[in-house]
Design an enzyme around this catalytic site. Structure first.
Site, PDB file in Angstrom:
ATOM      1  N   CYS A 151       0.844  -1.199   0.000  1.00 45.96           N
ATOM      2  CA  CYS A 151       0.000   0.000   0.000  1.00 45.96           C
ATOM      3  C   CYS A 151       0.884   1.257   0.000  1.00 45.96           C
ATOM      4  CB  CYS A 151      -0.905   0.001   1.235  1.00 45.96           C
ATOM      5  SG  CYS A 151      -1.746   1.588   1.477  1.00 45.96           S
ATOM      6  N   LYS A 169     -10.325  -8.814   5.772  1.00 48.79           N
ATOM      7  CA  LYS A 169      -9.769  -8.112   6.939  1.00 48.79           C
ATOM      8  C   LYS A 169     -10.059  -8.848   8.242  1.00 48.79           C
ATOM      9  CE  LYS A 169     -10.192  -3.704   4.570  1.00 48.79           C
ATOM     10  NZ  LYS A 169     -10.853  -2.411   4.444  1.00 48.79           N
ATOM     11  N   VAL A 186      -5.784   1.155   6.388  1.00 45.09           N
ATOM     12  CA  VAL A 186      -4.357   1.255   6.678  1.00 45.09           C
ATOM     13  C   VAL A 186      -3.833   2.419   5.849  1.00 45.09           C
ATOM     14  CG1 VAL A 186      -4.089  -1.215   7.119  1.00 45.09           C
ATOM     15  CG2 VAL A 186      -3.528  -0.312   4.850  1.00 45.09           C
ATOM     16  N   GLU A 189      -5.059   8.201   8.210  1.00 45.94           N
ATOM     17  CA  GLU A 189      -4.731   9.183   7.157  1.00 45.94           C
ATOM     18  C   GLU A 189      -3.208   9.367   7.085  1.00 45.94           C
ATOM     19  OE1 GLU A 189      -6.933  10.110   5.072  1.00 45.94           O
ATOM     20  OE2 GLU A 189      -8.717   9.539   6.200  1.00 45.94           O
ATOM     21  N   SER A 190      -2.632   8.915   5.990  1.00 45.64           N
ATOM     22  CA  SER A 190      -1.169   8.859   5.887  1.00 45.64           C
ATOM     23  C   SER A 190      -0.487  10.211   6.114  1.00 45.64           C
ATOM     24  CB  SER A 190      -0.762   8.275   4.539  1.00 45.64           C
ATOM     25  OG  SER A 190      -1.216   9.081   3.467  1.00 45.64           O
TER      26      SER A 190
END
Lengths: 241, 241
Positions: free
Chosen positions: B30, B57, B70, B86-87
């Site tokens: 990801c 999941k 993720v 939230e990256s």
């Protein structure tokens, strides 16, 4: 400050004093632009407003907002007089640059949690536009608002910011102020349930009395009239001018 | 640290040491999760990784990532062991919390400008998914990448962060590492033009040698193989386990 008139295609670029004061390119009824006004007001920072007709954008807008978006904040005191866009980025910039009346929490974890909460507010802004443009029902809207009701309960405070309005409060306020637009569109199908949202209802009452909010407030009737004219294809930008 | 195996539906919740060390819920391929790995690596912060099978999941995922997304970063040392999602928010939190090797600029204006640049990177992530899922052409992708080439020229530095990788560099790297996936999908129609993107090409070469990047790198063949299996409906999550 602006006269409140929105500048359109063919207009001359406004001549503003060379005073180093921030310039905010805005539209009177844009909820995203309102966020910037609220933060500037909350911090009592002086600024010039230039209102933009978003239907017929002035040719010179590209010079101060390359993507032709509002809000755009031009920081004329800085080298090259750069402009910032994106309402949340502008708001956070102002909060960092002008430390008086801090809006975001100092603690890094709490700051991150407030930003995640605002990401989730997209559920509300998306549902809002769907209702207005596609006459969808309110279910998604209320479901998204539940998150905010629950968060207020969890925080145990009147405002998201604690005992005074903070970053989250000001960032979500423009859509709370526009609930009457949903009522206008859905008429009798509008059903704000104070029993489901007691904390949010209280927050709305409290924020209406906040000085920063009062400094850039439009009444339910004004929002409804703006929406009516916008929907009819002749948006009444200068309604409050 | 994880064995690299992705936990799926029916799996037991992993028992991790009660050591106060950050826990990152991730998926090996990801690009958003990769952002968190890169920042943690760049700051040499210790963390446990729990890889998640995103097709099936695990039931317990909801306890640590309520939206089942993720990356999720669980801050176990804090009261209530809260999780962040939230990256970009995770990355900024880590940069604030762990001041070593600062990634975002200190100056508020420059910070805002870096964040606006990352907003514009959505043009690339959107074009990337369209190419992969709808086999669209590359025009939108390269047009969006032009902005980054021009910005590197404007900054006059090798990295967006200056003479070392900064926030923007690490946030965009996962998609630069995946250019071979576009090549795999478009085959002979793939045309990265080093003459159009000399600065970006140089950035790619330099970042491949960066320790934080090397610490979470997958080869072109590995990315292509993951995409092939994902597209075929049996994503090979454990390819590198």
């Amino acid at each position: 400050m602006s006269s409140g008139k929105h500048l359109a295609k063919g207009s001359a670029k406004p001549v503003l004093p060379d005073d180093g004061v921030l310039r905010l390119y805005s539209m009177r009824f844009c909820p995203y632009a309102q966020r910037a006004h609220l933060v500037l007001n909350a911090k009592k920072v002086d600024y010039h407003t230039v209102f933009i007709n978003l239907t017929e954008k002035p040719e010179w807008l590209v010079e101060v907002s390359p993507l032709l978006k509002v809000p755009a904040l031009q920081v004329v005191a800085e080298k090259g007089q750069p402009s910032l866009i994106e309402s949340l980025i502008i708001a956070e910039y102002l909060d960092e640059k002008y430390p008086q009346n801090p809006l975001l929490p100092k603690d890094a974890l709490k700051r991150a949690q407030d930003k995640i909460l605002l990401e989730r507010f997209n559920g509300i802004t998306n549902a809002f536009m769907k209702i207005l443009l596609q006459n969808t029902g309110l279910d998604d809207f209320w479901t998204a608002l539940d998150i905010f009701e629950q968060e207020l309960i969890k925080r145990g405070t009147r405002f998201f910011g604690g005992d005074k309005p903070g970053f989250v409060d000001y960032m979500i306020w423009p859509w709370l102020e526009r609930l009457p637009v949903i009522e206008y569109v859905l008429k009798d199908n509008y059903n704000f349930d104070e029993k489901r949202f007691p904390k949010v209802a209280q927050l709305i009452t409290l924020l209406k009395e906040d000085e920063a909010v009062k400094g850039f407030y439009a009444t339910p009737e004004q929002h409804q009239e703006f929406w009516r004219t916008r929907k009819a294809g002749n948006a009444s930008y200068d309604l409050l001018a």
